[in-house]
Design an enzyme around this catalytic site. Structure first.
Site, PDB file in Angstrom:
ATOM      1  N   GLY A 188       0.846  -1.197   0.000  1.00 34.19           N
ATOM      2  CA  GLY A 188       0.000   0.000   0.000  1.00 34.19           C
ATOM      3  C   GLY A 188       0.872   1.234   0.000  1.00 34.19           C
ATOM      4  O   GLY A 188       1.226   1.761  -1.051  1.00 34.19           O
ATOM      5  N   GLN A 217     -20.206  13.444  18.956  1.00 32.76           N
ATOM      6  CA  GLN A 217     -20.194  13.861  20.368  1.00 32.76           C
ATOM      7  C   GLN A 217     -21.291  14.887  20.646  1.00 32.76           C
ATOM      8  O   GLN A 217     -21.985  14.794  21.659  1.00 32.76           O
ATOM      9  CB  GLN A 217     -18.807  14.446  20.693  1.00 32.76           C
ATOM     10  CG  GLN A 217     -18.510  14.554  22.166  1.00 32.76           C
ATOM     11  CD  GLN A 217     -18.336  13.179  22.824  1.00 32.76           C
ATOM     12  OE1 GLN A 217     -18.065  12.192  22.142  1.00 32.76           O
ATOM     13  NE2 GLN A 217     -18.528  13.128  24.116  1.00 32.76           N
ATOM     14  N   HIS A 260     -24.035  15.132  19.171  1.00 37.47           N
ATOM     15  CA  HIS A 260     -25.326  14.436  19.133  1.00 37.47           C
ATOM     16  C   HIS A 260     -25.537  13.504  20.334  1.00 37.47           C
ATOM     17  O   HIS A 260     -26.606  12.898  20.452  1.00 37.47           O
ATOM     18  CB  HIS A 260     -25.438  13.602  17.847  1.00 37.47           C
ATOM     19  CG  HIS A 260     -25.748  14.406  16.615  1.00 37.47           C
ATOM     20  ND1 HIS A 260     -24.869  15.306  16.064  1.00 37.47           N
ATOM     21  CD2 HIS A 260     -26.851  14.436  15.825  1.00 37.47           C
ATOM     22  CE1 HIS A 260     -25.409  15.847  14.985  1.00 37.47           C
ATOM     23  NE2 HIS A 260     -26.609  15.344  14.825  1.00 37.47           N
ATOM     24  N   GLU A 263      -4.852   6.745  -0.521  1.00 37.07           N
ATOM     25  CA  GLU A 263      -4.164   7.785  -1.307  1.00 37.07           C
ATOM     26  C   GLU A 263      -3.099   8.536  -0.481  1.00 37.07           C
ATOM     27  O   GLU A 263      -3.001   9.757  -0.512  1.00 37.07           O
ATOM     28  CB  GLU A 263      -5.178   8.734  -1.947  1.00 37.07           C
ATOM     29  CG  GLU A 263      -6.083   7.973  -2.901  1.00 37.07           C
ATOM     30  CD  GLU A 263      -6.537   8.760  -4.083  1.00 37.07           C
ATOM     31  OE1 GLU A 263      -5.807   9.663  -4.524  1.00 37.07           O
ATOM     32  OE2 GLU A 263      -7.618   8.439  -4.608  1.00 37.07           O
ATOM     33  N   THR A 300      -1.325   7.508   3.378  1.00 38.35           N
ATOM     34  CA  THR A 300      -1.797   7.547   4.767  1.00 38.35           C
ATOM     35  C   THR A 300      -1.397   8.873   5.409  1.00 38.35           C
ATOM     36  O   THR A 300      -0.506   9.585   4.914  1.00 38.35           O
ATOM     37  CB  THR A 300      -1.145   6.423   5.599  1.00 38.35           C
ATOM     38  OG1 THR A 300       0.273   6.617   5.542  1.00 38.35           O
ATOM     39  CG2 THR A 300      -1.497   5.035   5.097  1.00 38.35           C
TER      40      THR A 300
HETATM   41  N1  CAA Z   1       4.765  13.370 -10.235  1.00 35.36           N
HETATM   42  C1  CAA Z   1       5.710  12.967 -11.104  1.00 35.36           C
HETATM   43  N2  CAA Z   1       6.816  12.276 -10.754  1.00 35.36           N
HETATM   44  C2  CAA Z   1       6.964  11.973  -9.463  1.00 35.36           C
HETATM   45  C3  CAA Z   1       6.026  12.344  -8.487  1.00 35.36           C
HETATM   46  C4  CAA Z   1       4.901  13.068  -8.913  1.00 35.36           C
HETATM   47  N3  CAA Z   1       3.970  13.468  -8.054  1.00 35.36           N
HETATM   48  N4  CAA Z   1       6.427  11.882  -7.287  1.00 35.36           N
HETATM   49  C5  CAA Z   1       7.595  11.249  -7.498  1.00 35.36           C
HETATM   50  N5  CAA Z   1       7.902  11.307  -8.823  1.00 35.36           N
HETATM   51  C6  CAA Z   1       9.100  10.776  -9.426  1.00 35.36           C
HETATM   52  C7  CAA Z   1      10.313  11.378  -8.738  1.00 35.36           C
HETATM   53  O1  CAA Z   1      10.659  12.613  -9.325  1.00 35.36           O
HETATM   54  C8  CAA Z   1      11.339  10.329  -8.945  1.00 35.36           C
HETATM   55  O2  CAA Z   1      11.865  10.426 -10.273  1.00 35.36           O
HETATM   56  P1  CAA Z   1      13.407  10.767 -10.500  1.00 35.36           P
HETATM   57  O3  CAA Z   1      14.148   9.602  -9.916  1.00 35.36           O
HETATM   58  O4  CAA Z   1      13.494  10.873 -11.981  1.00 35.36           O
HETATM   59  O5  CAA Z   1      13.647  12.028  -9.758  1.00 35.36           O
HETATM   60  C9  CAA Z   1      10.557   9.023  -8.886  1.00 35.36           C
HETATM   61  O6  CAA Z   1       9.206   9.360  -9.202  1.00 35.36           O
HETATM   62  C10 CAA Z   1      10.639   8.355  -7.537  1.00 35.36           C
HETATM   63  O7  CAA Z   1      10.012   9.245  -6.613  1.00 35.36           O
HETATM   64  P2  CAA Z   1      10.283   9.181  -5.045  1.00 35.36           P
HETATM   65  O8  CAA Z   1      11.753   9.155  -4.807  1.00 35.36           O
HETATM   66  O9  CAA Z   1       9.474  10.260  -4.424  1.00 35.36           O
HETATM   67  O10 CAA Z   1       9.689   7.763  -4.654  1.00 35.36           O
HETATM   68  P3  CAA Z   1       9.601   7.161  -3.232  1.00 35.36           P
HETATM   69  O11 CAA Z   1       9.836   5.707  -3.365  1.00 35.36           O
HETATM   70  O12 CAA Z   1      10.411   7.940  -2.245  1.00 35.36           O
HETATM   71  O13 CAA Z   1       8.071   7.389  -2.825  1.00 35.36           O
HETATM   72  C11 CAA Z   1       6.262   7.388  -1.288  1.00 35.36           C
HETATM   73  C12 CAA Z   1       7.697   7.049  -1.554  1.00 35.36           C
HETATM   74  C13 CAA Z   1       6.064   8.894  -1.349  1.00 35.36           C
HETATM   75  C14 CAA Z   1       5.945   6.907   0.095  1.00 35.36           C
HETATM   76  C15 CAA Z   1       5.354   6.726  -2.330  1.00 35.36           C
HETATM   77  O14 CAA Z   1       5.628   5.361  -2.392  1.00 35.36           O
HETATM   78  C16 CAA Z   1       3.871   6.945  -1.991  1.00 35.36           C
HETATM   79  O15 CAA Z   1       3.294   7.995  -2.301  1.00 35.36           O
HETATM   80  N6  CAA Z   1       3.230   5.924  -1.369  1.00 35.36           N
HETATM   81  C17 CAA Z   1       1.783   5.970  -1.127  1.00 35.36           C
HETATM   82  C18 CAA Z   1       1.082   5.303  -2.267  1.00 35.36           C
HETATM   83  C19 CAA Z   1      -0.369   5.607  -2.263  1.00 35.36           C
HETATM   84  O16 CAA Z   1      -0.810   6.738  -2.019  1.00 35.36           O
HETATM   85  N7  CAA Z   1      -1.186   4.608  -2.613  1.00 35.36           N
HETATM   86  C20 CAA Z   1      -2.630   4.741  -2.733  1.00 35.36           C
HETATM   87  C21 CAA Z   1      -3.082   4.193  -4.073  1.00 35.36           C
HETATM   88  S1  CAA Z   1      -4.810   4.392  -4.293  1.00 35.36           S
HETATM   89  C22 CAA Z   1      -5.359   2.877  -4.874  1.00 35.36           C
HETATM   90  O17 CAA Z   1      -4.672   2.154  -5.528  1.00 35.36           O
HETATM   91  C23 CAA Z   1      -6.767   2.514  -4.451  1.00 35.36           C
HETATM   92  C24 CAA Z   1      -7.875   2.914  -5.343  1.00 35.36           C
HETATM   93  O18 CAA Z   1      -9.014   3.081  -4.898  1.00 35.36           O
HETATM   94  C25 CAA Z   1      -7.725   3.078  -6.767  1.00 35.36           C
END
Ligand code: CAA
Length: 406
Positions: free
Chosen positions: A132, A341, A343, A368, A370
């Site tokens: 996740g 609360q 209510h 989206e 946590t």
């Molecule tokens: N836009 C474009 N590029 C982005 C970006 C963005 N918002 N965020 C990161 N990138 C790029 C970075 O620039 C980087 O590229 P470069 O190496 O070229 O610079 C690359 O992506 C890697 O980015 P990070 O280093 O930020 O990656 P990370 O591994 O550190 O990310 C994290 C960690 C922020 C925790 C990420 O894993 C995260 O957001 N996790 C939460 C996931 C989430 O929200 N999941 C919910 C999904 S919803 C779902 O599936 C359910 C449904 O109902 C549909």
């Protein structure tokens, strides 16, 4: 120059969604929620209102409203029930805006147009049973075979999983990079329910957003033609993060609507109920709860409006969107708890909507990104560990706004 006024188009959109929600959904939402029933007729009505094409240009079948309009619609939908806003989050936020920004002209014609017109429903698949927050931890793979990819894996906690026709799926296409958890080994694919080897199901054990459909889907060597690769090979992780920038925006604005719903319900009840010879609204401890809801509502609204403005002018808003999402969802959980609360015992029964608000509020503190992931990201921006640099990863801007901002 600063201008906090909404345009006439924004007001009209806000009023039409509010009026529709109050007339068509509010009177029966308690029953839908009690029965754990997703009503597909709501999708058709949302399509008629142009909501399924919100923020998609008219040339691709959309309503052409800007990103502020998308936020206003999200706020009004969640004022009625979170399940309505979730539709916008996955269909428009996570899927359609991503296809608009990363798709080829052919992909936009084949996928975006029917989605914007509401003829096809779309969602997004990143999360898996064992991954996740740790988005690099997904296990779904896409193995290249001639001019096709074979996708195998399982996606979980997917809103509209059992309803959608189109799925934006993130998978590892480079298995060596998968071993090293190097995100440049991921790719994004446009997958159809009709593809062989695809199956889905609904999760029955949820205790919130009960009028919404949430489920899983499985892919067993699903053959996806090369022309359904979104972006270039290796751009899947960026595309997923980009999609989340738009999904989180609708979640932020939606949670803001939920705070307002809690505030209004609490204020109405506080004027109806008397204790110790006065309306409970006269008691200072009740006023305190309502004042907190008002301050959270106003602050949450400003935060999402700022993120929406950045999107309108074509600037990246990852940082601002994340802050808006974190703040609004945490505040909505607090507002819902406090509304219960206010209510008293009545809040603990589903005769009043605040119990549903409370159950619904928790989901967005988890999905989206946590609360904890957002805290880490905001701290990292401040500390300089996470770069807040503009990239090409921005939405197509709205022309009028862009001209005035640059
Ligand atoms: N836009 C474009 N590029 C982005 C970006 C963005 N918002 N965020 C990161 N990138 C790029 C970075 O620039 C980087 O590229 P470069 O190496 O070229 O610079 C690359 O992506 C890697 O980015 P990070 O280093 O930020 O990656 P990370 O591994 O550190 O990310 C994290 C960690 C922020 C925790 C990420 O894993 C995260 O957001 N996790 C939460 C996931 C989430 O929200 N999941 C919910 C999904 S919803 C779902 O599936 C359910 C449904 O109902 C549909």
């Amino acid at each position: 120059m600063m201008n906090f006024d909404l345009s006439d188009d924004h007001r009209l959109l806000e009023e039409s969604v509010r009026e529709w929600g109050a007339r068509e959904v509010a009177p029966r939402i308690r029953e839908l929620d009690r029965q754990h029933r997703f009503d597909p007729a709501i999708l058709a009505q949302m399509a008629d209102l142009g909501l399924l094409g919100a923020s998609i240009p008219a040339e691709y079948g959309g309503s052409g409203t800007d990103y502020i309009g998308l936020g206003l619609a999200s706020e009004e939908l969640e004022y009625v029930d979170t399940s309505l806003r979730v539709i916008l989050s996955v269909h428009v936020g996570l899927n359609s805006l991503t296809v608009l920004s990363w798709g080829t002209e052919d992909q936009k014609r084949r996928y975006l147009v029917p989605q914007a017109e509401g003829r096809k429903i779309a969602t997004f698949g990143l999360t898996e049973p064992a991954a996740g927050s740790d988005a690099r931890g997904i296990q779904t793979v896409a193995v290249k075979k001639g001019d096709r990819y074979l996708l195998t894996g399982e996606k979980m906690w997917i809103s509209l999983a059992d309803v959608a026709d189109h799925f934006l799926v993130i998978a590892w296409s480079d298995l060596e990079k998968k071993k090293r958890r190097d995100p440049s080994g991921m790719s994004a694919f446009l997958v159809e329910r009709a593809f062989e080897g695809f199956s889905s199901g609904t999760l029955k054990e949820k205790w919130g957003i009960l009028a919404g459909n949430t489920g899983f889907f499985k892919m067993e060597e699903v053959e996806v033609p090369e022309e359904n690769l979104l972006g270039r090979p290796g751009e899947g992780f960026k595309i997923a993060m980009f999609a989340l920038d738009q999904g989180r925006y609708t979640v932020a604005a939606g949670a803001t609507g939920l705070i307002r719903a809690c505030r209004d319900a609490a204020a109405t009840y506080a004027r109806e109920r008397t204790t110790f010879g006065v309306e409970i609204g006269q008691h200072q401890l009740v006023k305190e709860l309502i004042a907190q809801m008002e301050s959270d509502y106003q602050a949450a609204r400003l935060l999402w409006l700022r993120a929406g403005w950045l999107k309108n002018v074509g600037r990246r808003s990852t940082r601002e969107t994340g802050l808006a999402k974190w703040f609004a969802t945490v505040a909505s959980e607090r507002a819902a708890s406090d509304a219960v609360q206010v209510h008293g015992a009545n809040g603990y029964s589903d005769e009043y909507p605040v119990g549903r608000f409370y159950r619904n509020s928790k989901g967005a503190v988890i999905y989206e990104g946590t609360r904890e992931i957002h805290k880490l990201m905001q701290a990292d921006y401040v500390l300089g560990y996470r770069e807040d640099r503009p990239t090409r990863c921005v939405l197509p801007p709205f022309a009028g706004e862009r001209a005035s901002a640059r």
